[in-house]
Motif scaffolding. Structure first.
Motif, PDB file in Angstrom:
ATOM      1  N   ALA A   1      98.021  17.693 114.348  1.00 45.03           N
ATOM      2  CA  ALA A   1      97.456  17.730 113.196  1.00 45.03           C
ATOM      3  C   ALA A   1      97.958  19.018 112.122  1.00 45.03           C
ATOM      4  O   ALA A   1      97.822  18.986 111.145  1.00 45.03           O
ATOM      5  N   GLU A   2      98.936  20.021 112.651  1.00 44.38           N
ATOM      6  CA  GLU A   2      99.500  20.940 111.871  1.00 44.38           C
ATOM      7  C   GLU A   2     100.741  20.486 111.459  1.00 44.38           C
ATOM      8  O   GLU A   2     101.525  21.379 110.712  1.00 44.38           O
ATOM      9  N   THR A   3     101.152  19.140 111.716  1.00 45.41           N
ATOM     10  CA  THR A   3     102.771  18.985 111.125  1.00 45.41           C
ATOM     11  C   THR A   3     102.862  18.946 109.913  1.00 45.41           C
ATOM     12  O   THR A   3     102.055  18.417 109.071  1.00 45.41           O
ATOM     13  N   ASP A   4     104.043  19.453 109.341  1.00 47.39           N
ATOM     14  CA  ASP A   4     104.443  19.315 108.114  1.00 47.39           C
ATOM     15  C   ASP A   4     106.024  19.220 107.967  1.00 47.39           C
ATOM     16  O   ASP A   4     106.569  19.341 108.971  1.00 47.39           O
ATOM     17  N   ALA A   5     106.546  19.059 106.690  1.00 47.87           N
ATOM     18  CA  ALA A   5     107.916  18.797 106.832  1.00 47.87           C
ATOM     19  C   ALA A   5     108.814  19.719 107.448  1.00 47.87           C
ATOM     20  O   ALA A   5     109.753  19.505 108.074  1.00 47.87           O
ATOM     21  N   GLY A   6     108.451  21.103 107.645  1.00 47.75           N
ATOM     22  CA  GLY A   6     109.312  22.121 107.956  1.00 47.75           C
ATOM     23  C   GLY A   6     109.202  22.160 109.469  1.00 47.75           C
ATOM     24  O   GLY A   6     110.308  22.543 109.943  1.00 47.75           O
ATOM     25  N   SER A   7     108.345  21.703 110.123  1.00 45.46           N
ATOM     26  CA  SER A   7     108.103  21.670 111.704  1.00 45.46           C
ATOM     27  C   SER A   7     108.664  20.210 112.024  1.00 45.46           C
ATOM     28  O   SER A   7     108.544  19.986 113.252  1.00 45.46           O
ATOM     29  N   LEU A   8     109.358  19.307 111.539  1.00 48.14           N
ATOM     30  CA  LEU A   8     109.637  18.035 112.015  1.00 48.14           C
ATOM     31  C   LEU A   8     111.147  18.338 112.433  1.00 48.14           C
ATOM     32  O   LEU A   8     112.105  18.859 111.883  1.00 48.14           O
ATOM     33  N   HIS A   9     111.345  17.915 113.812  1.00 50.69           N
ATOM     34  CA  HIS A   9     112.785  17.953 114.460  1.00 50.69           C
ATOM     35  C   HIS A   9     113.310  16.439 114.332  1.00 50.69           C
ATOM     36  O   HIS A   9     112.858  15.483 114.902  1.00 50.69           O
ATOM     37  N   THR A  10     114.703  16.335 113.651  1.00 50.92           N
ATOM     38  CA  THR A  10     115.092  14.822 113.912  1.00 50.92           C
ATOM     39  C   THR A  10     116.398  14.824 114.637  1.00 50.92           C
ATOM     40  O   THR A  10     117.211  15.778 114.422  1.00 50.92           O
ATOM     41  N   ALA A  11     116.647  13.576 115.345  1.00 47.25           N
ATOM     42  CA  ALA A  11     117.737  13.501 115.840  1.00 47.25           C
ATOM     43  C   ALA A  11     118.467  12.150 115.596  1.00 47.25           C
ATOM     44  O   ALA A  11     117.699  11.035 115.574  1.00 47.25           O
ATOM     45  N   LEU A  12     119.779  11.982 115.821  1.00 49.50           N
ATOM     46  CA  LEU A  12     120.446  10.794 115.964  1.00 49.50           C
ATOM     47  C   LEU A  12     121.017  10.545 117.118  1.00 49.50           C
ATOM     48  O   LEU A  12     121.846  11.572 117.633  1.00 49.50           O
ATOM     49  N   CYS A  13     120.500   9.377 118.095  1.00 52.76           N
ATOM     50  CA  CYS A  13     121.311   9.192 119.189  1.00 52.76           C
ATOM     51  C   CYS A  13     122.460   8.397 118.969  1.00 52.76           C
ATOM     52  O   CYS A  13     122.329   6.935 118.608  1.00 52.76           O
ATOM     53  N   ALA A  14     123.642   9.172 118.802  1.00 53.23           N
ATOM     54  CA  ALA A  14     124.903   8.603 118.274  1.00 53.23           C
ATOM     55  C   ALA A  14     125.438   7.369 119.297  1.00 53.23           C
ATOM     56  O   ALA A  14     125.458   7.741 120.285  1.00 53.23           O
ATOM     57  N   PRO A  15     125.935   6.219 118.738  1.00 52.07           N
ATOM     58  CA  PRO A  15     126.521   5.326 119.711  1.00 52.07           C
ATOM     59  C   PRO A  15     127.917   5.803 120.210  1.00 52.07           C
ATOM     60  O   PRO A  15     128.476   6.511 119.571  1.00 52.07           O
ATOM     61  N   ALA A  16     128.294   5.534 121.547  1.00 56.86           N
ATOM     62  CA  ALA A  16     129.470   5.795 121.912  1.00 56.86           C
ATOM     63  C   ALA A  16     130.569   5.503 121.061  1.00 56.86           C
ATOM     64  O   ALA A  16     130.641   4.459 120.256  1.00 56.86           O
ATOM     65  N   LEU A  17     131.595   6.309 120.840  1.00 55.96           N
ATOM     66  CA  LEU A  17     133.033   6.411 120.094  1.00 55.96           C
ATOM     67  C   LEU A  17     132.553   6.970 118.694  1.00 55.96           C
ATOM     68  O   LEU A  17     133.658   6.805 117.821  1.00 55.96           O
ATOM     69  N   PHE A  18     131.288   7.012 118.269  1.00 59.41           N
ATOM     70  CA  PHE A  18     130.789   7.443 116.945  1.00 59.41           C
ATOM     71  C   PHE A  18     130.330   8.991 116.894  1.00 59.41           C
ATOM     72  O   PHE A  18     129.757   9.282 116.114  1.00 59.41           O
ATOM     73  N   ASP A  19     130.657   9.674 117.922  1.00 56.45           N
ATOM     74  CA  ASP A  19     130.106  11.167 117.871  1.00 56.45           C
ATOM     75  C   ASP A  19     130.516  11.753 116.585  1.00 56.45           C
ATOM     76  O   ASP A  19     129.712  12.517 115.813  1.00 56.45           O
ATOM     77  N   GLU A  20     131.857  11.792 116.315  1.00 62.39           N
ATOM     78  CA  GLU A  20     132.293  12.667 115.249  1.00 62.39           C
ATOM     79  C   GLU A  20     131.848  12.161 113.876  1.00 62.39           C
ATOM     80  O   GLU A  20     131.389  13.000 113.070  1.00 62.39           O
ATOM     81  N   GLN A  21     131.743  10.915 113.646  1.00 61.51           N
ATOM     82  CA  GLN A  21     131.419  10.380 112.529  1.00 61.51           C
ATOM     83  C   GLN A  21     129.732  10.528 112.232  1.00 61.51           C
ATOM     84  O   GLN A  21     129.362  11.058 111.058  1.00 61.51           O
ATOM     85  N   ALA A  22     128.885  10.523 113.464  1.00 63.40           N
ATOM     86  CA  ALA A  22     127.548  10.815 113.085  1.00 63.40           C
ATOM     87  C   ALA A  22     127.440  12.337 112.949  1.00 63.40           C
ATOM     88  O   ALA A  22     126.608  12.687 111.894  1.00 63.40           O
ATOM     89  N   ARG A  23     128.273  13.134 113.419  1.00 62.62           N
ATOM     90  CA  ARG A  23     128.061  14.598 112.983  1.00 62.62           C
ATOM     91  C   ARG A  23     128.574  14.782 111.499  1.00 62.62           C
ATOM     92  O   ARG A  23     127.847  15.658 110.952  1.00 62.62           O
ATOM     93  N   ARG A  24     129.365  14.133 111.317  1.00 62.95           N
ATOM     94  CA  ARG A  24     129.962  14.160 109.721  1.00 62.95           C
ATOM     95  C   ARG A  24     128.712  13.642 108.658  1.00 62.95           C
ATOM     96  O   ARG A  24     128.592  14.261 107.653  1.00 62.95           O
ATOM     97  N   GLU A  25     128.093  12.529 109.076  1.00 66.73           N
ATOM     98  CA  GLU A  25     127.297  12.018 108.011  1.00 66.73           C
ATOM     99  C   GLU A  25     125.736  12.325 108.291  1.00 66.73           C
ATOM    100  O   GLU A  25     125.034  12.450 107.438  1.00 66.73           O
TER     101      GLU A  25
END
Lengths: 417, 417
Positions: free
Chosen positions: A71-95
């Protein structure tokens, strides 16, 4: 560890495309949901917008979790994650512009990894929002993990309003698309007609020749696509060129010999390096005889102007379409048939998808930052097709054209090529 | 009513790509299912293979129904339908090799239309097979219509064995990919080194110049992509070019200045007009100094040969990978790290997806008609990367290379460009 050296830096470094996750946070709050999950591969445009990750052709996941209670959620308190596919860790961090790139569970299905990422930061039950087309197995994994899955179109709606950075990308790729059309017009302007080689089905229509050979739609398409490649965008399989009867086929990518007099319709929709599309259409005719082609061209030019005159924030999108249709009807073209006359809507949104919201067939009001095509056209399988298309950004009281290119049924030699 | 005239006919007319639905029929019989449903858009490769339809970026459906009762199903009694999206009826009829193009319900969700098409020709309940990644809403629609949904990988398995017509398409697009690599080698062979502009981080490594300017990976990529466009295939965002450290990044599509001595890795994977991919990799270095680059190149060449020596029907796919890895290990390269040495599998299947089965990491036996890449490589973020890749068709006792291109670390001027 990409070495950048003293050369031109990639766009991401100085000019990164962020994603505003506020609409997701607002949707989580409104729906009292614990999180949002997207699962897909590089061909999922919503996931591209969410992650800015140009991933591989196998699945990965995006997970947004409301920090604190829903109920108190706003943009500031959202946590976002990308579960990167294997072999793409570096590119995921870059992008990825979000909070966290997760590499755990890279051997598991993306839906399983999403459930793990959710549980790591949210309640272990509750509602998880997904797009309606999330892969079925991912939805089932989330349900098995204890969540209730409900669909949302929040991402599609958020994508309809573009940021300045997105408009910049759209402008760049539209510029390249226009260079492609310019190349085609230049070729048609240079071409000659071999009137000996008359077409059986259309007496008097000679074969169009260019650079020592017969000019076909496929040959012209390759020339356009070379220009797109030279400008750093890709044709994306979207360079539609029809001639005569196939110009009335909205999505023709086959091979046709081009003949004098008939309409040559070019619809060029390349994709830029950040995933944004351009979309421009022009129609030409080599030595037109003053019949259907000229009447159709004039009507479509006027319909285009009538449609543009309506574009502004607050206007129902369908009004734009209705004005274009009324103008074409006034010129004697049908607007009620799926095969003859004006057979489609006046336009659609353009972004990381070639076709997205808002549709100009809908009753939604246009908003500042919508980017839409204006593309009236008329078709007749017996005659050909004429369509003229540009992309505009909706502003408070009008619009801004993203790139301009002149109009002429007869192809001209222009200096700008 | 496309007019073909006297020009080259499109491939579909004289040389159509059929799809053998027998594996689907066999799966329906084995699973006692009443039908198979696929739902997706133009980016769904399984759907492309099933329908040969290069549809739009919105959903449509493929439905296969066992005629008669499930237990007696064979290929002859399968009925296949494509629920064509609105505005694409004509194109669907031109491209779909199955039994029926359905245009009913074009305003409804594709899953609803699939359920209708199923009910029209099958029992109104029973098991319907789908891929595990069918859109969730489509699966739910099928369940609501009274069917039980179960997943199958029959389509992915069927796609692993190519027909002669498919191999012909793969050969054509591979030929275009090789022309792209040839262009890059020619440019590198013509280039010069500006030794005044030494790189800070690598004393002695000058900047590579071509045609009056610094040569960057992006500039080289545009040149390659122009050649692809000229040959009628599209780069599909897959022209990976890394230089030095970024050559160790498996999927680098950014911009880097190319320097003398460092490895320039080009992985070119265009898509042809029928949806089939090519995939070729070569590695070059302008003025290499005889260190890591030469050792790596030699090792990878030998690993390539060791891998190819194993390729034949009946061989476990993993054997091919293990032989390549053993050869690289014998040359002193690590084969157990995700970051240094041989960090990936030796190859993958290629078809309407760039990456499909069989994987050379799996224990499946290779079969006649499998089309796989052979692509050993070694990487070191401090040094660069070397990979050499070709595509082969598995035969009874060996393989056939789909296109050949010579090997040389130092770029050469060749006549064939």
């Amino acid at each position: 560890m990409p070495a950048q050296g003293d050369g031109p830096a990639p766009a991401r470094d100085d000019d990164a495309l962020d994603t505003d996750y506020a609409p997701i946070a607002a949707e989580l709050a409104a729906r009292e949901a614990v999180g949002f999950v997207a699962v897909g591969d590089r061909f999922d445009d919503g996931l591209r917008w969410l992650t800015r990750f140009s991933g591989p052709d196998r699945e990965y996941a995006f997970v947004a979790v409301a920090d604190g209670d829903g109920a108190e959620t706003d943009a500031g308190s959202l946590h976002t994650a990308l579960c990167a596919p294997a072999l793409f860790d570096e590119q995921a961090r870059r992008e990825f512009p979000g909070d966290e790139v997760r590499v755990d569970g890279q051997g598991d299905q993306a839906g399983v990894r999403a459930a793990t990422a959710l549980a790591a930061r949210s309640a272990e039950s509750g509602t998880v929002l997904v797009s309606r087309s999330i892969p079925h197995d991912a939805a089932v994994f989330l349900e098995r993990a204890g969540y209730e899955v409900a669909s949302t179109d929040a991402v599609a709606r958020a994508r309809e309003t573009k940021t300045d950075a997105e408009i910049d990308r759209l402008r760049r790729v539209q510029r390249a698309a226009i260079r492609g059309v310019a190349r085609a017009e230049a070729i048609l302007a240079e071409s000659t007609v071999d009137s000996e080689a008359e077409a059986d089905e259309r007496p008097g229509a000679g074969t169009v020749h260019w650079n020592g050979g017969v000019l076909s739609t496929d040959r012209l398409r390759r020339q356009v696509n070379e220009v797109l490649a030279a400008h750093g965008v890709r044709d994306a399989g979207n360079t539609v060129i029809g001639a005569g009867a196939t110009a009335a086929d909205l999505h023709y990518t086959g091979t046709d010999v081009i003949r004098s007099g008939e309409t040559v319709l070019l619809d060029v929709s390349p994709r830029g390096p950040d995933g944004y599309y351009g979309d421009v259409t022009r129609t030409f005719a080599v030595d037109p005889d003053g019949g259907w082609e000229r009447r159709a061209y004039l009507a479509v030019e006027r319909a285009r102007k009538a449609a543009l005159d309506e574009v502004a924030a607050g206007v129902p999108a369908s009004t734009v379409h209705e004005e274009a249709a009324a103008e074409l009807a006034a010129h004697g073209f049908r607007v009620d048939s799926p095969e003859v006359g004006f057979t489609h809507s006046t336009g659609h949104g353009v972004g990381v998808s070639l076709h997205e919201g808002p549709s100009l067939g809908s009753d939604d009001e246009l908003e500042v930052g919508n980017v839409v095509t204006i593309e009236p056209g008329v078709y007749d399988p017996e005659e050909g097709g004429v369509r003229l298309e540009d992309v505009v950004v909706v502003t408070d009281d009008s619009f801004e054209l993203l790139g301009e290119y002149p109009f002429s049924l007869v192809p001209k030699r222009r200096d700008r090529e």
